[in-house]
Design an enzyme around this catalytic site. Structure first.
Site, PDB file in Angstrom:
ATOM      1  N   GLU A 246       0.841  -1.209   0.000  1.00  0.00           N
ATOM      2  CA  GLU A 246       0.000   0.000   0.000  1.00  0.00           C
ATOM      3  C   GLU A 246       0.872   1.253   0.000  1.00  0.00           C
ATOM      4  O   GLU A 246       0.611   2.207  -0.717  1.00  0.00           O
ATOM      5  CB  GLU A 246      -0.951  -0.017   1.208  1.00  0.00           C
ATOM      6  CG  GLU A 246      -2.085   0.996   1.065  1.00  0.00           C
ATOM      7  CD  GLU A 246      -2.859   1.240   2.350  1.00  0.00           C
ATOM      8  OE1 GLU A 246      -2.442   0.768   3.414  1.00  0.00           O
ATOM      9  OE2 GLU A 246      -3.884   1.944   2.265  1.00  0.00           O
ATOM     10  N   GLY A 367      -3.592   6.503   1.920  1.00  0.00           N
ATOM     11  CA  GLY A 367      -2.781   5.381   2.393  1.00  0.00           C
ATOM     12  C   GLY A 367      -2.027   5.684   3.680  1.00  0.00           C
ATOM     13  O   GLY A 367      -0.948   5.134   3.930  1.00  0.00           O
TER      14      GLY A 367
HETATM   15  C1  FAD Z   1      -8.029  10.909  -3.336  1.00  0.00           C
HETATM   16  C2  FAD Z   1      -8.139   9.956  -2.196  1.00  0.00           C
HETATM   17  C3  FAD Z   1      -8.249   8.593  -2.450  1.00  0.00           C
HETATM   18  C4  FAD Z   1      -8.392   7.689  -1.401  1.00  0.00           C
HETATM   19  N1  FAD Z   1      -8.558   6.364  -1.689  1.00  0.00           N
HETATM   20  C5  FAD Z   1      -8.815   5.486  -0.686  1.00  0.00           C
HETATM   21  C6  FAD Z   1      -9.085   4.116  -0.976  1.00  0.00           C
HETATM   22  O1  FAD Z   1      -9.057   3.681  -2.126  1.00  0.00           O
HETATM   23  N2  FAD Z   1      -9.378   3.291   0.048  1.00  0.00           N
HETATM   24  C7  FAD Z   1      -9.412   3.719   1.348  1.00  0.00           C
HETATM   25  O2  FAD Z   1      -9.683   2.908   2.231  1.00  0.00           O
HETATM   26  N3  FAD Z   1      -9.157   5.016   1.661  1.00  0.00           N
HETATM   27  C8  FAD Z   1      -8.862   5.907   0.674  1.00  0.00           C
HETATM   28  N4  FAD Z   1      -8.615   7.228   0.965  1.00  0.00           N
HETATM   29  C9  FAD Z   1      -8.728   7.673   2.339  1.00  0.00           C
HETATM   30  C10 FAD Z   1      -7.394   7.915   3.023  1.00  0.00           C
HETATM   31  O3  FAD Z   1      -6.707   6.718   3.244  1.00  0.00           O
HETATM   32  C11 FAD Z   1      -7.700   8.685   4.308  1.00  0.00           C
HETATM   33  O4  FAD Z   1      -8.139   9.966   3.901  1.00  0.00           O
HETATM   34  C12 FAD Z   1      -6.504   8.805   5.227  1.00  0.00           C
HETATM   35  O5  FAD Z   1      -6.218   7.569   5.838  1.00  0.00           O
HETATM   36  C13 FAD Z   1      -6.721   9.870   6.312  1.00  0.00           C
HETATM   37  O6  FAD Z   1      -7.950   9.732   6.942  1.00  0.00           O
HETATM   38  P1  FAD Z   1      -8.925  11.006   7.105  1.00  0.00           P
HETATM   39  O7  FAD Z   1      -9.061  11.659   5.788  1.00  0.00           O
HETATM   40  O8  FAD Z   1     -10.153  10.530   7.775  1.00  0.00           O
HETATM   41  O9  FAD Z   1      -8.153  11.999   8.030  1.00  0.00           O
HETATM   42  P2  FAD Z   1      -8.137  12.008   9.636  1.00  0.00           P
HETATM   43  O10 FAD Z   1      -7.751  10.667  10.142  1.00  0.00           O
HETATM   44  O11 FAD Z   1      -9.396  12.609  10.147  1.00  0.00           O
HETATM   45  O12 FAD Z   1      -6.936  13.019   9.914  1.00  0.00           O
HETATM   46  C14 FAD Z   1      -7.104  14.437   9.891  1.00  0.00           C
HETATM   47  C15 FAD Z   1      -5.763  15.062  10.280  1.00  0.00           C
HETATM   48  O13 FAD Z   1      -5.409  14.638  11.602  1.00  0.00           O
HETATM   49  C16 FAD Z   1      -4.134  14.014  11.576  1.00  0.00           C
HETATM   50  N5  FAD Z   1      -4.120  12.926  12.567  1.00  0.00           N
HETATM   51  C17 FAD Z   1      -5.065  11.966  12.757  1.00  0.00           C
HETATM   52  N6  FAD Z   1      -4.684  11.130  13.723  1.00  0.00           N
HETATM   53  C18 FAD Z   1      -3.465  11.544  14.154  1.00  0.00           C
HETATM   54  C19 FAD Z   1      -2.534  11.080  15.133  1.00  0.00           C
HETATM   55  N7  FAD Z   1      -2.768   9.994  15.869  1.00  0.00           N
HETATM   56  N8  FAD Z   1      -1.383  11.760  15.266  1.00  0.00           N
HETATM   57  C20 FAD Z   1      -1.105  12.845  14.520  1.00  0.00           C
HETATM   58  N9  FAD Z   1      -1.949  13.339  13.584  1.00  0.00           N
HETATM   59  C21 FAD Z   1      -3.107  12.692  13.401  1.00  0.00           C
HETATM   60  C22 FAD Z   1      -3.941  13.519  10.159  1.00  0.00           C
HETATM   61  O14 FAD Z   1      -2.570  13.356   9.826  1.00  0.00           O
HETATM   62  C23 FAD Z   1      -4.610  14.612   9.364  1.00  0.00           C
HETATM   63  O15 FAD Z   1      -3.718  15.670   9.173  1.00  0.00           O
HETATM   64  C24 FAD Z   1      -8.413   8.157  -0.066  1.00  0.00           C
HETATM   65  C25 FAD Z   1      -8.256   9.519   0.202  1.00  0.00           C
HETATM   66  C26 FAD Z   1      -8.112  10.411  -0.844  1.00  0.00           C
HETATM   67  C27 FAD Z   1      -7.947  11.875  -0.537  1.00  0.00           C
END
Ligand code: FAD
Length: 388
Positions: A246, A367
């Site tokens: 991944e 990812g």
């Molecule tokens: C174009 C695109 C394609 C995608 N494709 C897929 C896919 O095919 N399959 C899939 O399953 N997912 C997919 N995703 C989702 C992606 O994996 C998630 O967006 C990512 O894991 C972050 O989760 P979130 O957006 O909910 O952010 P959140 O987890 O809500 O994070 C928000 C902010 O808080 C920070 N944060 C959160 N927890 C912590 C911590 N413990 N310590 C420090 N900082 C923290 C993060 O770094 C970020 O800056 C995709 C996303 C995008 C934008």
């Protein structure tokens, strides 16, 4: 580590780069604008050349390549000028769609799905993220309950790459909510199963030619034989087998960076200011030099992860997270410099550079975010577990 390529490998990379230059680069801008995946005739052509099944074993209709070769092929397509969005969708479908199946699938599951991924009939999606479970992937709420010969799935997956077009989805669900991450299982869900539906295509900043949507499972009936691995093995599948793939799946951006660098070198030689090519100014030369150094450094880090996968040296959380973290930083700078070297032209849609400045953001979020990569590296340095 030996990254030397055989003649066959060099020929394959050259062919893919040429294919990309001929068929994918010319449609990159338009597909980005319209948010469209690779048109079917081109996808079919890719499949006929074996490009849709690179890591799939030959016995199931694929090319049987390892991780390093697979990623070098995707990189070659990037070098040829393909849109990052197309590369992302292709990589997710071909790699994330098949790797877990190859490792954990029953013979019946492999025979049913792998040849159809390789021949381009099936486009795959990898569905982990949910509205309330992003970085904290262990807290997913989509549930599966066994009812006779079926599991009934309920829940929503968000930001799914290929969501609008996927035929086969690897869906991570909880089969035992009391067990937290240890109660997560993976199902192979076909889009034709009753109770499967898609949200609308999402309008994005970058990687726009990779279609993204929500997927909704509403009493979705999945045959019990479509459970991948055993119940509760989902976390093990991700943490110990898929995680490195991944992270390394974004290696195609190495090709995009190379494409940007070559485009900049050509432009710097041709663009005249103060009666000289701008390539003669040290300020421009240093940007080109930094782009080259960071491309090579990122390349070595990404190749190391792919090589470790091929040697069975996984889990490798520090190496995988370091490569993804560094690639994101290097790509961000590469995209910024590429636009800068082109001046105003760099900001124009007629030039293929402004896209990278939007596309790089996926590497800092998808990812596992940049913050989570650093978190994983630190946790493993200090003695902790593996997470998203
Ligand atoms: C174009 C695109 C394609 C995608 N494709 C897929 C896919 O095919 N399959 C899939 O399953 N997912 C997919 N995703 C989702 C992606 O994996 C998630 O967006 C990512 O894991 C972050 O989760 P979130 O957006 O909910 O952010 P959140 O987890 O809500 O994070 C928000 C902010 O808080 C920070 N944060 C959160 N927890 C912590 C911590 N413990 N310590 C420090 N900082 C923290 C993060 O770094 C970020 O800056 C995709 C996303 C995008 C934008």
């Amino acid at each position: 580590m030996d990254f030397a390529l055989s003649l066959d490998q060099k020929t394959l990379m050259k062919d893919i780069e040429e294919f990309s230059r001929r068929y994918l680069a010319p449609i990159a801008a338009e597909c980005d604008e319209k948010q469209e995946f690779i048109p079917t005739p081109i996808w079919r052509k890719m499949a006929s050349l074996g490009y849709c099944g690179l890591p799939i074993p030959t016995g199931y209709g694929g090319a049987g390549l390892g991780a390093l070769d697979t990623y070098m092929c995707l990189e070659a397509a990037g070098r040829g000028g393909a849109a990052a969005g197309h590369l992302l969708s292709w990589a997710v479908s071909m790699v994330l769609g098949s790797v877990a199946l190859i490792k954990f699938g029953t013979e019946e599951q492999k025979k049913r799905y792998l040849p159809r991924i390789a021949n381009g009939d099936l486009i795959c999606a990898f569905c982990l993220t949910e509205p309330d479970a992003g970085s904290d992937a262990g807290s997913i709420r989509t549930q599966a309950v066994r009812r006779g010969d079926y599991y009934i799935l309920n829940g929503t997956k968000s930001f799914v790459t290929n969501g609008p077009i996927a035929d086969l989805c690897l869906v991570f669900v909880s089969t035992n909510p009391d067990m937290g991450p240890r109660g997560i299982s993976v199902f192979l869900v076909e889009s034709s199963f009753p109770g499967f539906s898609r949200g609308k295509k999402l309008n994005k900043l970058g990687v726009r030619s990779s279609p993204t949507s929500e997927l909704i499972f509403s009493d979705c009936e999945v045959p019990a034989e479509n459970l991948l691995g055993a119940e509760g093995e989902g976390f093990k599948i991700v943490a110990h087998q898929i995680l490195e793939w991944e992270r390394a799946n974004f290696s195609f951006f190495l090709g995009v960076m190379d494409y940007n660098l070559q485009t900049c070198i050509k432009y710097a030689r041709e663009r005249i200011q103060f009666k000289r090519p701008i390539a003669e100014f040290q300020a421009i030369q240093h940007m080109l030099a930094e782009m080259k150094v960071e491309l090579d450094a990122a390349k070595l880090m990404c190749y190391r992860v792919a090589w470790m996968i091929d040697q069975g040296m996984v889990p490798a959380p520090i190496e995988a997270s370091s490569a993804k973290y560094f690639l994101a930083q290097a790509l961000k700078k590469n995209a910024d410099y590429a636009v800068q070297i082109h001046g105003a032209n760099g900001m124009m849609k007629e030039y293929p550079l402004e896209r990278s400045l939007r596309d790089y953001k996926i590497l800092e979020i998808g990812g596992g975010t940049t913050q989570i990569q650093l978190d994983i590296i630190a946790r493993n340095l200090l003695g902790g577990g593996v997470s998203r």
